[in-house]
Design a protein around this motif. Structure first.
Motif, PDB file in Angstrom:
ATOM      1  N   ILE A  21       0.851  -1.193   0.000  1.00 50.07           N
ATOM      2  CA  ILE A  21       0.000   0.000   0.000  1.00 50.07           C
ATOM      3  C   ILE A  21       0.884   1.239   0.000  1.00 50.07           C
ATOM      4  CG2 ILE A  21      -1.641   1.352   1.387  1.00 50.07           C
ATOM      5  CD1 ILE A  21      -2.878  -1.376   2.222  1.00 50.07           C
ATOM      6  N   GLU A  22       1.944   1.205   0.793  1.00 45.57           N
ATOM      7  CA  GLU A  22       2.883   2.329   0.822  1.00 45.57           C
ATOM      8  C   GLU A  22       3.540   2.517  -0.549  1.00 45.57           C
ATOM      9  OE1 GLU A  22       6.376   3.929   3.724  1.00 45.57           O
ATOM     10  OE2 GLU A  22       6.531   1.825   3.121  1.00 45.57           O
ATOM     11  N   ARG A  23       3.935   1.442  -1.203  1.00 45.05           N
ATOM     12  CA  ARG A  23       4.534   1.532  -2.543  1.00 45.05           C
ATOM     13  C   ARG A  23       3.568   2.155  -3.544  1.00 45.05           C
ATOM     14  NH1 ARG A  23       7.626  -4.223  -3.631  1.00 45.05           N
ATOM     15  NH2 ARG A  23       9.299  -3.878  -2.140  1.00 45.05           N
ATOM     16  N   ILE A  24       2.319   1.737  -3.472  1.00 41.46           N
ATOM     17  CA  ILE A  24       1.299   2.266  -4.386  1.00 41.46           C
ATOM     18  C   ILE A  24       1.101   3.759  -4.155  1.00 41.46           C
ATOM     19  CG2 ILE A  24      -1.175   2.192  -4.920  1.00 41.46           C
ATOM     20  CD1 ILE A  24      -0.965  -0.901  -4.390  1.00 41.46           C
ATOM     21  N   ALA A  25       0.961   4.155  -2.894  1.00 44.51           N
ATOM     22  CA  ALA A  25       0.791   5.577  -2.564  1.00 44.51           C
ATOM     23  C   ALA A  25       1.990   6.391  -3.043  1.00 44.51           C
ATOM     24  CB  ALA A  25       0.580   5.758  -1.060  1.00 44.51           C
ATOM     25  N   ASN A  26       3.184   5.883  -2.797  1.00 48.88           N
ATOM     26  CA  ASN A  26       4.393   6.598  -3.227  1.00 48.88           C
ATOM     27  C   ASN A  26       4.436   6.750  -4.745  1.00 48.88           C
ATOM     28  OD1 ASN A  26       5.289   6.922  -0.601  1.00 48.88           O
ATOM     29  ND2 ASN A  26       6.654   5.150  -0.667  1.00 48.88           N
ATOM     30  N   ALA A  27       4.080   5.690  -5.468  1.00 49.89           N
ATOM     31  CA  ALA A  27       4.095   5.743  -6.932  1.00 49.89           C
ATOM     32  C   ALA A  27       3.063   6.742  -7.461  1.00 49.89           C
ATOM     33  CB  ALA A  27       3.846   4.361  -7.517  1.00 49.89           C
ATOM     34  N   LEU A  28       1.972   6.930  -6.720  1.00 47.77           N
ATOM     35  CA  LEU A  28       0.956   7.910  -7.105  1.00 47.77           C
ATOM     36  C   LEU A  28       1.304   9.318  -6.637  1.00 47.77           C
ATOM     37  CD1 LEU A  28      -2.219   5.782  -6.302  1.00 47.77           C
ATOM     38  CD2 LEU A  28      -1.471   6.522  -8.577  1.00 47.77           C
ATOM     39  N   GLY A  29       2.312   9.427  -5.773  1.00 48.21           N
ATOM     40  CA  GLY A  29       2.710  10.732  -5.249  1.00 48.21           C
ATOM     41  C   GLY A  29       1.740  11.280  -4.218  1.00 48.21           C
ATOM     42  N   ILE A  30       1.080  10.372  -3.486  1.00 47.49           N
ATOM     43  CA  ILE A  30       0.128  10.795  -2.461  1.00 47.49           C
ATOM     44  C   ILE A  30       0.408  10.048  -1.163  1.00 47.49           C
ATOM     45  CG2 ILE A  30      -1.689  11.397  -4.124  1.00 47.49           C
ATOM     46  CD1 ILE A  30      -3.037   8.721  -3.521  1.00 47.49           C
ATOM     47  N   SER A  31      -0.211  10.506  -0.085  1.00 50.77           N
ATOM     48  CA  SER A  31      -0.059   9.828   1.208  1.00 50.77           C
ATOM     49  C   SER A  31      -0.948   8.588   1.253  1.00 50.77           C
ATOM     50  CB  SER A  31      -0.452  10.780   2.347  1.00 50.77           C
ATOM     51  OG  SER A  31      -1.844  11.030   2.309  1.00 50.77           O
ATOM     52  N   ILE A  32      -0.648   7.703   2.179  1.00 51.09           N
ATOM     53  CA  ILE A  32      -1.498   6.536   2.391  1.00 51.09           C
ATOM     54  C   ILE A  32      -2.911   6.999   2.778  1.00 51.09           C
ATOM     55  CG2 ILE A  32      -1.913   4.513   3.846  1.00 51.09           C
ATOM     56  CD1 ILE A  32       1.149   4.126   3.950  1.00 51.09           C
ATOM     57  N   ALA A  33      -2.993   8.029   3.603  1.00 54.10           N
ATOM     58  CA  ALA A  33      -4.298   8.554   4.012  1.00 54.10           C
ATOM     59  C   ALA A  33      -5.112   9.021   2.811  1.00 54.10           C
ATOM     60  CB  ALA A  33      -4.117   9.699   5.003  1.00 54.10           C
ATOM     61  N   GLU A  34      -4.478   9.702   1.879  1.00 56.08           N
ATOM     62  CA  GLU A  34      -5.162  10.155   0.671  1.00 56.08           C
ATOM     63  C   GLU A  34      -5.601   8.975  -0.196  1.00 56.08           C
ATOM     64  OE1 GLU A  34      -6.983  12.679  -1.992  1.00 56.08           O
ATOM     65  OE2 GLU A  34      -6.207  13.164  -0.019  1.00 56.08           O
ATOM     66  N   LEU A  35      -4.751   7.964  -0.288  1.00 50.24           N
ATOM     67  CA  LEU A  35      -5.087   6.759  -1.052  1.00 50.24           C
ATOM     68  C   LEU A  35      -6.326   6.075  -0.465  1.00 50.24           C
ATOM     69  CD1 LEU A  35      -4.432   4.638  -3.228  1.00 50.24           C
ATOM     70  CD2 LEU A  35      -2.824   3.610  -1.599  1.00 50.24           C
ATOM     71  N   MET A  36      -6.434   6.061   0.846  1.00 53.62           N
ATOM     72  CA  MET A  36      -7.530   5.369   1.519  1.00 53.62           C
ATOM     73  C   MET A  36      -8.811   6.210   1.630  1.00 53.62           C
ATOM     74  SD  MET A  36      -6.431   2.486   2.094  1.00 53.62           S
ATOM     75  CE  MET A  36      -5.091   1.435   2.552  1.00 53.62           C
ATOM     76  N   LYS A  37      -8.732   7.462   1.239  1.00 54.97           N
ATOM     77  CA  LYS A  37      -9.862   8.378   1.377  1.00 54.97           C
ATOM     78  C   LYS A  37     -11.104   7.828   0.676  1.00 54.97           C
ATOM     79  CE  LYS A  37     -10.622  13.315   1.182  1.00 54.97           C
ATOM     80  NZ  LYS A  37     -10.030  14.581   0.783  1.00 54.97           N
ATOM     81  N   GLY A  38     -12.190   7.796   1.394  1.00 52.83           N
ATOM     82  CA  GLY A  38     -13.471   7.378   0.844  1.00 52.83           C
ATOM     83  C   GLY A  38     -13.724   5.877   0.871  1.00 52.83           C
ATOM     84  N   LEU A  39     -12.794   5.107   1.398  1.00 59.33           N
ATOM     85  CA  LEU A  39     -13.008   3.672   1.449  1.00 59.33           C
ATOM     86  C   LEU A  39     -13.862   3.330   2.641  1.00 59.33           C
ATOM     87  CD1 LEU A  39      -9.496   2.228   0.578  1.00 59.33           C
ATOM     88  CD2 LEU A  39     -11.392   2.707  -0.943  1.00 59.33           C
TER      89      LEU A  39
END
Length: 73
Positions: free
Chosen positions: A55-73
């Protein structure tokens, strides 16, 4: 009671949406994440229970925080 989408499906849809918004193919994005393309496909289809490190790798590749990645889930 209405059935809600599974957390894995929601996460996969979120990743796919953010990836496509950045104009990245699944293969290029998987490479950016240092993950296998077939594994990334499984994530996006909601078939994989993703480890926190990935999850951290995915967030980093998107250039966003883990919190932002999880937003709305």
């Amino acid at each position: 009671m209405a059935k809600t989408a599974d957390i894995l499906e929601n996460f996969g849809q979120r990743v796919r949406s953010l990836r496509t918004a950045k104009g990245l193919s699944q293969e290029d994005f998987a490479h950016e994440c240092q993950l296998d393309r077939t594994y990334m496909g499984g994530i996006e289809r909601g078939e994989r229970n993703v480890a926190l490190r990935n999850i951290e790798r995915i967030a980093n590749a998107l250039g966003i925080s883990i919190a932002e990645l999880m937003k709305g889930l």
